[in-house]
Design a protein around this motif. Structure first.
Motif, mmCIF file in Angstrom:
data_model
loop_
_atom_site.group_PDB
_atom_site.id
_atom_site.type_symbol
_atom_site.label_atom_id
_atom_site.label_comp_id
_atom_site.label_asym_id
_atom_site.label_seq_id
_atom_site.Cartn_x
_atom_site.Cartn_y
_atom_site.Cartn_z
ATOM 1 N N LYS A 65 0.833 -1.211 0.000
ATOM 2 C CA LYS A 65 0.000 0.000 0.000
ATOM 3 C C LYS A 65 0.868 1.262 0.000
ATOM 4 N N ASP A 116 -16.574 6.015 0.962
ATOM 5 C CA ASP A 116 -15.146 5.736 1.128
ATOM 6 C C ASP A 116 -14.731 4.560 0.232
ATOM 7 N N ASN A 156 -11.900 4.718 -2.715
ATOM 8 C CA ASN A 156 -10.792 3.749 -2.779
ATOM 9 C C ASN A 156 -10.743 3.041 -4.121
ATOM 10 N N TYR A 189 -10.714 -3.638 0.217
ATOM 11 C CA TYR A 189 -11.352 -2.629 1.059
ATOM 12 C C TYR A 189 -12.523 -3.253 1.816
#
Ligand code: NDP
Length: 283
Positions: free
Chosen positions: A15, A235, A239, A253
């Motif tokens: 990430k 959200d 993402n 996610y």
């Protein structure tokens, strides 16, 4: 514990080393989002609009699409158009891509996100429903991807596939037909990812693995059945967009869906225990 810790470290390393998201890269980008009349797709439409993209959205309910498009315009979309279509039809998926190609003059992003409605409960033996759902949730994705591929290739574009934690190794009870379609998606687009990489294609593929998200559909159908926490649709949408814009092959996610997906390799018994005990009742 050591194994879990090392997996988490690997996940965070991947990430952190991912390229930074540049919102400006989406200004004027030509985007087609499916399943955008509600839920995660609707939120994606609003984010793309705020980033100044040119968007075409699709779903079946024309009146709702009209309202979403109106809001996209006020949020800053350079272009916001809709086309109503039913993805369970064999001919409509291609027509939607053709509409977007014509109206936007090409595509930089194809975000395939829609799902047909399915019952939550023990499988009832209805094979016809699985065939129908396969068209809506899987074949339409493949049809749209093929139709858009040339344009994406020319424009160094991205194909974003919205899947589920149920699309990787994990399986989940009471939604077997849905799980089957998500496994098909991961299998097909996972293979296509290799093919495109090996021929050094310009097209990136991002497969998005989502956990429980607080959309109305999810909350009404499974929210009351499970103790798994639901994450915000807005959200999740952001993402997905970020992962696509930075050309990540995979998105997990929330983050722990990564763990769930690889857990089955370590211990089927542990995975079965966790999955079966996350349901409060048998629907
Ligand atoms: P929603 O039910 O909120 O949205 C589904 C969208 O698909 C709607 O816009 C709906 O619009 C459209 N749609 C439904 N049937 C058809 C059809 N036959 N033809 C064309 N469009 C259709 O879903 P979510 O936002 O919750 O889910 C979006 C994606 O995220 C899906 O791929 C789902 O599998 C994935 N996901 C969601 C999770 C969650 O917990 N919410 C968890 C894991 C993955 P209309 O009715 O107007 O056609």
């Amino acid at each position: 514990k050591i194994l879990v810790a090392s997996v988490c470290v690997c996940f965070l390393a991947v990430k952190w080393t991912a390229p930074a998201f540049d919102a400006e890269s989406l200004r004027g980008a030509r985007v087609l989002v499916t399943g955008a009349s509600s839920g995660i797709g609707e939120q994606m439409a609003y984010h793309y609009a705020r980033f100044g993209a040119k968007i075409v959205i699709t779903a079946r309910r024309e009146k709702v699409l009209e309202q979403v498009v109106e809001k996209c315009r006020t949020l800053g979309a350079q272009v916001a158009l809709y086309v109503a279509a039913d993805m369970s039809s064999e001919s409509e998926p291609q027509k939607v891509v053709d509409f977007a190609l014509e109206k936007l003059g090409g595509l930089d992003y194809l975000v395939v996100n829609h799902i047909g409605l399915t019952r939550v409960g023990m499988w009832d033996g209805n094979v016809q429903h699985i065939r129908w759902l396969m068209q809506a949730n899987f074949f339409s994705y493949v049809q749209m991807a093929w139709r858009a591929l040339d344009s994406l290739e020319r424009n160094k574009g991205s194909l974003i596939i919205v899947s589920s934690v149920a699309g990787g190794l994990a399986t989940i009870p009471f939604v077997a037909p849905y799980i089957a379609t998500k496994h098909a998606l991961n299998g097909f687009f996972g293979s296509l990812y290799h093919e495109l990489s090996m021929k050094k294609s310009n097209v990136s593929i991002t497969i998005c693995t989502l956990g429980l998200i607080d959309t109305q559909t999810a909350m009404v159908n499974v929210g009351h059945l499970t103790s798994i926490p639901a994450y915000p649709a807005t959200d999740a949408a952001l993402n997905i967009i970020t992962a696509g814009a930075t050309r990540q092959p995979e998105l997990y996610y929330p983050w722990f869906t990564f763990l769930v997906n690889i857990m089955k390799d370590w211990s089927t018994t542990a995975t079965d225990y966790v999955l079966q005990n996350s349901f409060k009742e048998i629907p």
